[in-house]
Design a protein around this motif. Structure first.
Motif, PDB file in Angstrom:
ATOM      1  N   THR A  51      14.608 -11.204  -0.388  1.00  0.00           N
ATOM      2  CA  THR A  51      15.490 -10.345  -0.292  1.00  0.00           C
ATOM      3  C   THR A  51      15.431  -9.476   1.648  1.00  0.00           C
ATOM      4  OG1 THR A  51      14.490  -7.680  -0.577  1.00  0.00           O
ATOM      5  CG2 THR A  51      16.580  -8.579  -2.215  1.00  0.00           C
ATOM      6  N   ARG A  52      14.400 -11.048   2.454  1.00  0.00           N
ATOM      7  CA  ARG A  52      13.636 -10.016   3.326  1.00  0.00           C
ATOM      8  C   ARG A  52      13.463  -9.031   3.882  1.00  0.00           C
ATOM      9  NH1 ARG A  52      14.597 -14.478   7.458  1.00  0.00           N
ATOM     10  NH2 ARG A  52      13.064 -12.782   8.206  1.00  0.00           N
ATOM     11  N   ALA A  53      12.583  -8.454   3.206  1.00  0.00           N
ATOM     12  CA  ALA A  53      12.344  -6.832   3.000  1.00  0.00           C
ATOM     13  C   ALA A  53      10.998  -6.568   4.814  1.00  0.00           C
ATOM     14  CB  ALA A  53      10.897  -6.656   2.042  1.00  0.00           C
ATOM     15  N   SER A  54      11.424  -5.697   5.441  1.00  0.00           N
ATOM     16  CA  SER A  54      11.056  -5.788   6.231  1.00  0.00           C
ATOM     17  C   SER A  54       9.107  -5.642   5.917  1.00  0.00           C
ATOM     18  CB  SER A  54      10.585  -4.400   7.333  1.00  0.00           C
ATOM     19  OG  SER A  54      10.608  -3.282   6.429  1.00  0.00           O
ATOM     20  N   ASP A  55       8.036  -5.680   7.208  1.00  0.00           N
ATOM     21  CA  ASP A  55       6.646  -5.197   6.739  1.00  0.00           C
ATOM     22  C   ASP A  55       5.726  -4.252   5.971  1.00  0.00           C
ATOM     23  OD1 ASP A  55       6.273  -7.899   8.248  1.00  0.00           O
ATOM     24  OD2 ASP A  55       5.703  -7.467   9.721  1.00  0.00           O
ATOM     25  N   VAL A  56       7.183  -3.146   6.493  1.00  0.00           N
ATOM     26  CA  VAL A  56       6.994  -1.338   6.110  1.00  0.00           C
ATOM     27  C   VAL A  56       7.383  -1.748   4.501  1.00  0.00           C
ATOM     28  CG1 VAL A  56       7.506   1.035   6.472  1.00  0.00           C
ATOM     29  CG2 VAL A  56       7.172  -0.411   8.032  1.00  0.00           C
TER      30      VAL A  56
ATOM     31  N   ARG B 149       4.857  -2.755   2.696  1.00  0.00           N
ATOM     32  CA  ARG B 149       3.233  -2.399   2.608  1.00  0.00           C
ATOM     33  C   ARG B 149       3.501  -0.815   1.980  1.00  0.00           C
ATOM     34  NH1 ARG B 149      -1.379  -0.290   5.169  1.00  0.00           N
ATOM     35  NH2 ARG B 149      -0.734  -2.576   6.273  1.00  0.00           N
ATOM     36  N   GLU B 150       4.761  -0.267   2.144  1.00  0.00           N
ATOM     37  CA  GLU B 150       5.136   1.053   0.133  1.00  0.00           C
ATOM     38  C   GLU B 150       4.778   0.333  -0.445  1.00  0.00           C
ATOM     39  OE1 GLU B 150       8.006   2.228   1.391  1.00  0.00           O
ATOM     40  OE2 GLU B 150       8.203   2.955   3.637  1.00  0.00           O
ATOM     41  N   ILE B 151       5.739  -0.683  -0.578  1.00  0.00           N
ATOM     42  CA  ILE B 151       5.355  -1.764  -2.833  1.00  0.00           C
ATOM     43  C   ILE B 151       4.002  -1.779  -2.852  1.00  0.00           C
ATOM     44  CG2 ILE B 151       5.293  -3.167  -4.306  1.00  0.00           C
ATOM     45  CD1 ILE B 151       8.143  -3.582  -2.430  1.00  0.00           C
ATOM     46  N   ALA B 152       3.136  -2.716  -1.596  1.00  0.00           N
ATOM     47  CA  ALA B 152       1.601  -2.532  -1.728  1.00  0.00           C
ATOM     48  C   ALA B 152       1.131  -1.701  -2.155  1.00  0.00           C
ATOM     49  CB  ALA B 152       1.373  -3.694  -1.457  1.00  0.00           C
ATOM     50  N   LEU B 153       1.283  -0.407  -1.444  1.00  0.00           N
ATOM     51  CA  LEU B 153       0.260   0.693  -1.642  1.00  0.00           C
ATOM     52  C   LEU B 153       0.658   1.678  -2.997  1.00  0.00           C
ATOM     53  CD1 LEU B 153       0.575   2.262   1.857  1.00  0.00           C
ATOM     54  CD2 LEU B 153      -1.376   1.076   0.903  1.00  0.00           C
TER      55      LEU B 153
ATOM     56  N   THR C 221      -6.418 -19.417   6.937  1.00  0.00           N
ATOM     57  CA  THR C 221      -6.150 -18.200   7.639  1.00  0.00           C
ATOM     58  C   THR C 221      -5.522 -17.837   8.372  1.00  0.00           C
ATOM     59  OG1 THR C 221      -7.494 -18.303   9.094  1.00  0.00           O
ATOM     60  CG2 THR C 221      -8.430 -18.633   8.449  1.00  0.00           C
ATOM     61  N   LEU C 222      -4.639 -16.400   9.019  1.00  0.00           N
ATOM     62  CA  LEU C 222      -3.548 -16.684   9.503  1.00  0.00           C
ATOM     63  C   LEU C 222      -4.435 -15.489  10.952  1.00  0.00           C
ATOM     64  CD1 LEU C 222      -0.973 -17.791   9.688  1.00  0.00           C
ATOM     65  CD2 LEU C 222      -0.446 -15.721   7.965  1.00  0.00           C
ATOM     66  N   HIS C 223      -3.465 -15.396  11.689  1.00  0.00           N
ATOM     67  CA  HIS C 223      -3.650 -13.850  12.899  1.00  0.00           C
ATOM     68  C   HIS C 223      -2.699 -13.271  12.824  1.00  0.00           C
ATOM     69  CE1 HIS C 223      -7.460 -14.991  15.032  1.00  0.00           C
ATOM     70  NE2 HIS C 223      -7.061 -17.138  14.545  1.00  0.00           N
ATOM     71  N   THR C 224      -2.894 -12.064  11.769  1.00  0.00           N
ATOM     72  CA  THR C 224      -2.426 -11.118  12.169  1.00  0.00           C
ATOM     73  C   THR C 224      -3.209  -9.742  11.583  1.00  0.00           C
ATOM     74  OG1 THR C 224      -2.286 -11.051   9.711  1.00  0.00           O
ATOM     75  CG2 THR C 224       0.109 -12.390  10.627  1.00  0.00           C
ATOM     76  N   ASN C 225      -2.570  -8.632  11.983  1.00  0.00           N
ATOM     77  CA  ASN C 225      -2.921  -7.260  11.431  1.00  0.00           C
ATOM     78  C   ASN C 225      -3.763  -6.966  10.251  1.00  0.00           C
ATOM     79  OD1 ASN C 225      -3.546  -7.110  14.254  1.00  0.00           O
ATOM     80  ND2 ASN C 225      -1.003  -6.167  14.584  1.00  0.00           N
ATOM     81  N   ASP C 226      -2.395  -7.224   9.104  1.00  0.00           N
ATOM     82  CA  ASP C 226      -2.627  -6.662   8.392  1.00  0.00           C
ATOM     83  C   ASP C 226      -2.356  -7.598   7.547  1.00  0.00           C
ATOM     84  OD1 ASP C 226       0.100  -5.984   8.348  1.00  0.00           O
ATOM     85  OD2 ASP C 226      -0.024  -4.317   8.739  1.00  0.00           O
ATOM     86  N   ALA C 227      -1.967  -6.946   5.769  1.00  0.00           N
ATOM     87  CA  ALA C 227      -1.185  -8.372   4.651  1.00  0.00           C
ATOM     88  C   ALA C 227      -0.657  -8.555   4.487  1.00  0.00           C
ATOM     89  CB  ALA C 227      -1.916  -7.619   3.240  1.00  0.00           C
ATOM     90  N   PRO C 228       0.975  -7.039   4.445  1.00  0.00           N
ATOM     91  CA  PRO C 228       1.748  -7.828   4.526  1.00  0.00           C
ATOM     92  C   PRO C 228       2.681  -7.685   5.621  1.00  0.00           C
ATOM     93  CG  PRO C 228       0.895  -5.244   4.122  1.00  0.00           C
ATOM     94  CD  PRO C 228      -0.351  -6.229   4.332  1.00  0.00           C
ATOM     95  N   SER C 229       2.287  -7.812   6.814  1.00  0.00           N
ATOM     96  CA  SER C 229       2.655  -8.439   7.636  1.00  0.00           C
ATOM     97  C   SER C 229       2.246 -10.592   7.783  1.00  0.00           C
ATOM     98  CB  SER C 229       1.990  -7.879   9.214  1.00  0.00           C
ATOM     99  OG  SER C 229       1.027  -8.370   9.513  1.00  0.00           O
TER     100      SER C 229
ATOM    101  N   SER D 125     -11.918   3.003  15.413  1.00  0.00           N
ATOM    102  CA  SER D 125     -12.037   1.809  16.296  1.00  0.00           C
ATOM    103  C   SER D 125     -11.584   0.651  16.261  1.00  0.00           C
ATOM    104  CB  SER D 125     -13.776   1.791  16.736  1.00  0.00           C
ATOM    105  OG  SER D 125     -13.827   0.094  17.304  1.00  0.00           O
ATOM    106  N   VAL D 126     -11.753   0.419  14.464  1.00  0.00           N
ATOM    107  CA  VAL D 126     -11.478  -0.875  13.880  1.00  0.00           C
ATOM    108  C   VAL D 126      -9.893  -0.657  12.995  1.00  0.00           C
ATOM    109  CG1 VAL D 126     -13.594  -1.485  13.485  1.00  0.00           C
ATOM    110  CG2 VAL D 126     -13.116  -0.803  11.835  1.00  0.00           C
ATOM    111  N   THR D 127      -9.362   0.264  12.509  1.00  0.00           N
ATOM    112  CA  THR D 127      -8.164   0.622  11.909  1.00  0.00           C
ATOM    113  C   THR D 127      -7.361   1.358  12.595  1.00  0.00           C
ATOM    114  OG1 THR D 127      -8.606   2.246  10.261  1.00  0.00           O
ATOM    115  CG2 THR D 127      -9.672   0.209   9.726  1.00  0.00           C
ATOM    116  N   SER D 128      -6.053   0.913  12.026  1.00  0.00           N
ATOM    117  CA  SER D 128      -4.953   2.191  12.639  1.00  0.00           C
ATOM    118  C   SER D 128      -4.498   2.518  11.201  1.00  0.00           C
ATOM    119  CB  SER D 128      -4.139   1.050  13.118  1.00  0.00           C
ATOM    120  OG  SER D 128      -3.861   0.477  12.585  1.00  0.00           O
ATOM    121  N   ALA D 129      -4.175   3.674  11.320  1.00  0.00           N
ATOM    122  CA  ALA D 129      -3.127   4.567  10.485  1.00  0.00           C
ATOM    123  C   ALA D 129      -2.649   4.073   9.551  1.00  0.00           C
ATOM    124  CB  ALA D 129      -2.827   5.995  10.769  1.00  0.00           C
ATOM    125  N   THR D 130      -1.493   3.081  10.802  1.00  0.00           N
ATOM    126  CA  THR D 130      -0.673   2.467   9.267  1.00  0.00           C
ATOM    127  C   THR D 130      -1.675   0.995   8.724  1.00  0.00           C
ATOM    128  OG1 THR D 130      -0.018   0.895  11.331  1.00  0.00           O
ATOM    129  CG2 THR D 130       0.787   2.745  10.030  1.00  0.00           C
ATOM    130  N   GLY D 131      -2.717   0.638   8.853  1.00  0.00           N
ATOM    131  CA  GLY D 131      -3.502  -0.550   8.604  1.00  0.00           C
ATOM    132  C   GLY D 131      -5.272  -0.158   8.031  1.00  0.00           C
TER     133      GLY D 131
END
Length: 566
Positions: A521-526, A529-533, A416-424, A560-566
């Motif tokens: 290639t050290r791509a960003s979280d964004v 995420r775009e690739i995964a979606l 387990t890891l403490h992050t807000n979403d999978a890509p990050s 309450s539990v999610t954000s528009a980006t996650g």
């Protein structure tokens, strides 16, 4: 009684043989009560109607408990454990005759037991099981019980008020905590919390009172307050149960309690923290009966469950489950391990703490204070010929690198890891010092999750959604087709909250070749995420909207539990 009742109803022409067969199948497959099954399939209007028929057939009468107000003293002539186990409640008493509402009047044993206990002649009346259960919860109210116990404390003990400046001596405390009313008070609070399905009990000290709260379905609910003058004795009673030092009141302490209740063993993790008005106690309840380890019942979308299920059967690699504290990560990992726990694999886990014991899995409790860290445990595991390893939490670079290297050397690793979403999670591992090429090679799947509060199905109603609310959801247009909103208006079943139970939402991201290339290639979280979606990943927000459309959660819960980006 289901088969007999089925035959009676068919013979009387109340239901058809086909309806009887369908309802009986439900009682077998879903362990649903026969009367409730009849109502659900539309063969009967209500359980009250069925109870009335049974009463008329057996010539014993039927009673709608909701129409009468019971006398608590009469109700409590039947002990609580008997009432709960056999679904009976005492209604009234005239001379030596006790009128008893019962869901199964053919149960001669319980009627004889009540006759023996009360010394009364027992006259049964038929009532639906749900109505009896509700009456039991109302009239055997533990809140009332707590107030009675507190009253007993005030009358029966010689405890004195302790001022803020003066703390009781250890000998005084030892004497106080032996008082039976105090012992019963603490035991009753614990039992009440377990019965309600609480995950935590909070004892909080304020200037003039002790506040008791239970965490149920993720929310804290305040219970009956306790008199402040008993704060030291109550905390000391808990410390004795947890084998902590009752003389130490300046430093935090942690302990465990193992209790038996209702034929099962429940573990309590105890944390004691000094505050300005006394010590605050939080007890985490680890109840095996409350643990859901069937992945099909955790709330996954079918597609996400299939994806995750495929990945947990990988021969090697690392699978990460991410999310905040209380999001159900441990339950998910236990569910996965249970599914792959076969005779031919060696499974080892490092946990802090071990929350539940599983047969066939070698579980190690991490103790950082003596050097048994996650990293140290992992190193030892690799000398124990493991096939599958679970790391309770990746907290540092050392643990992350050992876990990744274990995954690359033929082991299947869960962590387990403490992050807000999978890509990050990808860049979180890289930030910990793990080389990006190792992360790309080792990672099989990353899943983020949250727990959401479900709408009470007894009082669910549809609500109108504004255009602004719909647009704020920020999900693809195809998900907004035929969108509907629901909420619970509040009823007796949910204590007026409109909410009952919890379910999970999941964001499953398998690490595909394209994502692996992006990591290299050290791509960003964004970018990840775009690739995964694009490859079909459902974000947490999308999964929540899907649940909302099904009527499981409200739109307020989505925001309450999610954000528009996650």
């Amino acid at each position: 009684m289901s088969a007999e009742l089925s035959a009676m109803l068919v013979k009387a022409g109340k239901i058809t043989p086909e309806q009887a067969e369908e309802a009986l199948a439900l009682t077998k497959d879903k362990k649903e009560k026969f009367e409730a099954a009849l109502v659900r399939i539309g063969a009967a209007e209500s359980e009250d109607e069925i109870a009335k028929f049974i009463g008329k057939h057996l010539k014993i009468g039927a009673l709608r408990l909701s129409d009468v107000e019971l006398n608590p003293e009469i109700v409590k002539l039947i002990p609580l454990d008997i009432a709960r186990k056999f679904k009976v409640v005492a209604v009234s008493k005239l001379n030596k005759t006790l009128l008893v509402a019962i869901s199964d009047p053919n149960n001669i044993y319980v009627l004889d037991a009540i006759k023996f206990i009360t010394g009364c002649t027992v006259q049964p009346v038929i009532s639906p099981e749900k109505a009896i259960e509700k009456a039991i919860e109302t009239y055997y109210s533990d809140a009332d019980g707590l107030s009675q116990l507190v009253k007993g404390l005030e009358e029966d003990t010689d405890l004195e008020v302790v001022s803020d400046e003066e703390a009781p001596s250890e000998s005084d405390l030892l004497s106080q905590i032996q008082d039976k009313p105090l012992v019963k008070l603490v035991d009753s609070i614990i039992a009440d919390a377990i019965r309600m399905g609480a995950s935590d009990i909070h004892f909080e000290m304020y200037e003039k009172r002790i506040r008791v709260r239970y965490r149920v379905d993720g929310d804290l609910r305040e219970m009956a307050p306790l008199p402040f003058k008993y704060r030291a004795a109550i905390v000391s009673r808990i410390k004795i149960m947890a084998e902590l030092d009752i003389s130490e009141r300046r430093l935090p302490q942690d302990g465990r309690i193992k209790i038996k209740i209702g034929g099962r063993t429940v573990d309590l993790r105890v944390s004691v923290l000094p505050t300005i008005f006394g010590e605050k106690v939080v007890m985490r309840i680890l109840d095996p009966m409350a643990l859901m380890v069937d992945m099909t019942k955790l709330g996954f979308r079918e597609e996400d469950l299939a994806r995750f299920n495929e990945k947990i059967h990988s021969p090697f690699g690392i699978i990460l489950v991410t999310g905040p504290t209380g999001s159900g990560k441990t339950t998910t990992l236990y569910s996965a391990l249970k599914q792959i726990n076969t005779i031919d694999v060696n499974i080892m886990t490092a946990e802090d703490p071990v929350e539940f014991n599983f047969d066939g899995i070698n579980q190690v409790a991490v103790k950082s204070d003596i050097g048994l860290t996650f990293a140290a445990s992992l190193r030892s595991f690799l000398r124990q010929d493991p096939d599958i390893i679970m790391v309770g939490e990746i907290r540092d670079g050392e643990t992350a690198e050992i876990a990744i290297r274990a995954a690359l050397t033929g082991h299947l690793v869960f962590a387990t890891l403490h992050t807000n979403d999978a890509p990050s999670s990808i860049n979180r591992l890289i930030d910990m010092g793990v080389p990006n090429y190792l992360v790309a090679s080792a990672t099989v799947c990353i899943m983020a999750q949250r727990m959401t509060r479900k709408i009470c199905q007894s009082c669910k109603e549809e609500v109108n959604l504004t255009q602004e609310q719909v647009q704020s959801l920020g999900v693809p247009k195809e998900l907004l087709r035929n969108i509907r909103g629901f909420k619970g208006r509040g009823c007796d079943d949910c204590n007026g909250t409109g909410l009952s139970g919890r379910t999970g939402i999941y964001e499953v991201m398998p690490v595909t070749q394209e994502i692996e290339q992006a990591i290299l290639t050290r791509a960003s979280d964004v970018d990840i995420r775009e690739i995964a979606l694009r490859e079909g990943m459902y974000s947490l927000r999308m999964a929540a909207v899907e649940k909302m459309k099904q009527g499981a959660i409200s739109i307020d819960e989505v925001f309450s539990v999610t954000s528009a980006t996650g």
